[in-house]
Design an enzyme around this catalytic site. Sequence first.
Site, mmCIF file in Angstrom:
data_model
loop_
_atom_site.group_PDB
_atom_site.id
_atom_site.type_symbol
_atom_site.label_atom_id
_atom_site.label_comp_id
_atom_site.label_asym_id
_atom_site.label_seq_id
_atom_site.Cartn_x
_atom_site.Cartn_y
_atom_site.Cartn_z
ATOM 1 N N ASP A 266 45.625 -8.438 52.142
ATOM 2 C CA ASP A 266 45.586 -7.416 53.193
ATOM 3 C C ASP A 266 44.374 -6.503 53.007
ATOM 4 O O ASP A 266 43.726 -6.495 51.962
ATOM 5 C CB ASP A 266 46.890 -6.604 53.123
ATOM 6 C CG ASP A 266 47.313 -6.056 54.472
ATOM 7 O OD1 ASP A 266 46.462 -5.953 55.379
ATOM 8 O OD2 ASP A 266 48.501 -5.726 54.613
ATOM 9 N N ASP B 104 50.107 -6.781 63.504
ATOM 10 C CA ASP B 104 51.329 -6.147 63.007
ATOM 11 C C ASP B 104 52.358 -6.016 64.119
ATOM 12 O O ASP B 104 53.493 -5.629 63.859
ATOM 13 C CB ASP B 104 51.012 -4.758 62.441
ATOM 14 C CG ASP B 104 50.571 -4.830 60.992
ATOM 15 O OD1 ASP B 104 50.638 -5.922 60.404
ATOM 16 O OD2 ASP B 104 50.159 -3.788 60.454
HETATM 17 C C1 GLA Z 1 49.820 -4.161 56.721
HETATM 18 C C2 GLA Z 1 50.190 -5.569 57.084
HETATM 19 C C3 GLA Z 1 51.686 -5.699 57.177
HETATM 20 C C4 GLA Z 1 52.302 -5.319 55.838
HETATM 21 C C5 GLA Z 1 51.860 -3.942 55.449
HETATM 22 C C6 GLA Z 1 52.291 -3.597 54.045
HETATM 23 O O1 GLA Z 1 50.111 -3.283 57.738
HETATM 24 O O2 GLA Z 1 49.570 -5.949 58.262
HETATM 25 O O3 GLA Z 1 52.064 -6.994 57.531
HETATM 26 O O4 GLA Z 1 51.907 -6.256 54.878
HETATM 27 O O5 GLA Z 1 50.459 -3.778 55.509
HETATM 28 O O6 GLA Z 1 51.898 -2.328 53.662
#
Ligand code: GLA
Length: 740
Positions: free
Chosen positions: A471, A541
């Site tokens: 990420d 997300d």
């Molecule tokens: C980001 C990712 C999510 C999750 C969060 C965790 O927003 O896109 O899928 O993994 O971080 O903090």
Amino acid sequence: MAIEWSAETREFHLRNDQVSYVIRVLENGSLGHVYFGAALAQGKSYGHLVPGEFFGFSNRLGQPVPLEFPSGGIGDYRIPALAVELPDGSGVVDLRYRSHRILPGKAGLPGLPSTYVDLGSEAETLEVTVADHVAQIEVRLLYTIYRDRPLVVRGARIANSGTAAVVLRSAMSASLDLPDSDWEFLTLSGEWARECHVERLALRPGRQSVSSTRGASGHQHNPFVALTRPATTEEYGEAYGFSLVYSGNFLLEAEVEPFGTTRMRAGVNPDGFSWLLEPGAEFVTPEAVLAFSRAGLGELSDAFHRLFRERLAGGAWRDRDRPIVINNWEATYFDFDEPKLLAIASTAHDLGIELFVLDDGWFGRRDNDTTSLGDWQVNLSKLPGGLDSLARKVEDLGMRFGIWIEPEMISRQSQLFAQHPEWAIGIPTRPRTEGRNQYVLDMSRPEVVNYLFQVVSGILGSAPISYVKWDMNRNITEPHSPTLPAWRQGEFMHRYSLGVYSLYDRLTKAFPGVLFESCAGGGGRFDPGMLAFAPQAWASDDTDAIERLKIQWGTSLPYPLSAISAHVSAVPNHQVGRVTPLATRAAVAFFGVLGYELDPTTLSAQERAEIADQVAFYKQWRELFQRGRFLRLRSPFEGDRDETAWMTVARDARSAVVGHYRILSRPNPGPQRLRLRGLDPAASYRVSIWPSAGQVAGGPARPIVLGGDELMAAGLVLESNRASAERGDFRARLYVLEAT
Ligand code: GLA
């Protein structure tokens, strides 16, 4: 496929059955652009296409003709590919042909991801060296043409052949001049949770662009632009596609000048960029992909899909079936312990799900997002047996195990920050701006990359980990590195990207069996540069099925289904609060790499049974959902925006799955047909409906075997949704076609 050079006309013709790209060494030695588009006959000169004199403001002063790699100060006032500050402060560069080589295959680029060949015979590369003996700049322009792809891959290697340092102000990967401006500028734009929305506007005089200055390609604009004729559809019409294999600050820009021609340029964003080129040093640009289609956006997309899936994505997972994952993020957020995770994993395994992903919160003291990034030691109060114990228990269930990491980041509240505050990006005289309560590590520093390689290797070696979700949850502010002298600070953002690539490169080589998925708060770095290392990416997300229709539609313009990670999540949806049927959530997430992101232990037995059916259905058609030819049929961005349809077809056209999505229910809907594409007109297809529970009451009996010709020309009769079981908003139906 061939690259022809005629010593007589001094023309290069890069050609395959689909496209031609013609370049000419002009009388004064400049490298002129002649043509890029549908394939032209070989063995002929096209030099007459180069415009003669026309009455531009400067036509007698310099070079109003299209150049392959234009620079400023010599009479071409349009957007340049190259801008240089020379030792005397001037910026004039006048590049002339010096030599060329035609090579089989395609070489890689030092430090940068790039498309490649499996066999030398798949492609040919032209390297033309142009140089300015006054400025003492030498540029090697690279062009690769593949045997069977309607595209050209371009890049440039810019060297200082003089004795004093020069500064690059703009170093584009490619510039392309088109003879008219009757084009629309199609971009994939948005924000966090609404990435890749299609925007399409007519070109107008002047400049129009998409770009990033964030240190990542960004949620706001994807590094992809298409130029389409106003009448171009998915199925018909001309389209050019431009994509940059890069994950940092990019620019894709068009300029329409007063004679109505269009110049496109693609490369590292010159805003905030400079690069000091010492004598003998070279700057290598990322590569740009220039594709052309005469048969609409569908064919253009197919060219990008095939290139990115087959010759950009690398490693063991390129052609392998991607596992169906269950991810605990929306199920637990930071609130979990080993029993809770194992309950999720075990229930998921019973439903047929193949891999458990442990998301954020497993390390340091990370019970919320204010702390511990950088402290990649397992939190033993949550997971007393460590990652290894959890991973082994998951493996004992018969599943594989994966983890989330965010290696480029550092929390102020972390041991790493206490030890190495200087590793967080910032300017010593200013406060650092926090984003999601975190800072970004200075990936331009080799010691940071080395440290992260050791730490992440340690984690991956400590337990049976087969998948990594990498990420990147904030963009760079206060760009600066104390390790660079003042006059090199303009290099920082590009050096950051090079550091990220170096870490990815080392880790993917050290752990070739691990499947990497890239992520940046969803689709904030969904770009071809990342795809070279991580063959799939978390598209957004936003897991709401209806929002995902738009996101996945837009993402699919350049990116193949095998790259688009899509999860079924709980309702009410955590991003928008919408309640959609479970079948609809699956019917959207199927078109990509399927996963689940919910707590299956909280579902009813009926919902669990539905998920088991979904998983079985996806496994049956996984080849199509991940590697089929994806065709968009009805756009969520056009018409009344109440409907979306798309399909995926086997490469041999023997099977297909069509998805049709109705957003808001309509009273008294009329009969409707959906014209399909990509089928074999001579084949007969058995058509079945998924979910099968939705049999429609009443209406004429539906023949179950239909001709490919009929399905493409007359269309598939869609079920009306008058039957009570089918009423309601957010309905989806899939049609499975199997050749008999
Ligand atoms: C980001 C990712 C999510 C999750 C969060 C965790 O927003 O896109 O899928 O993994 O971080 O903090």
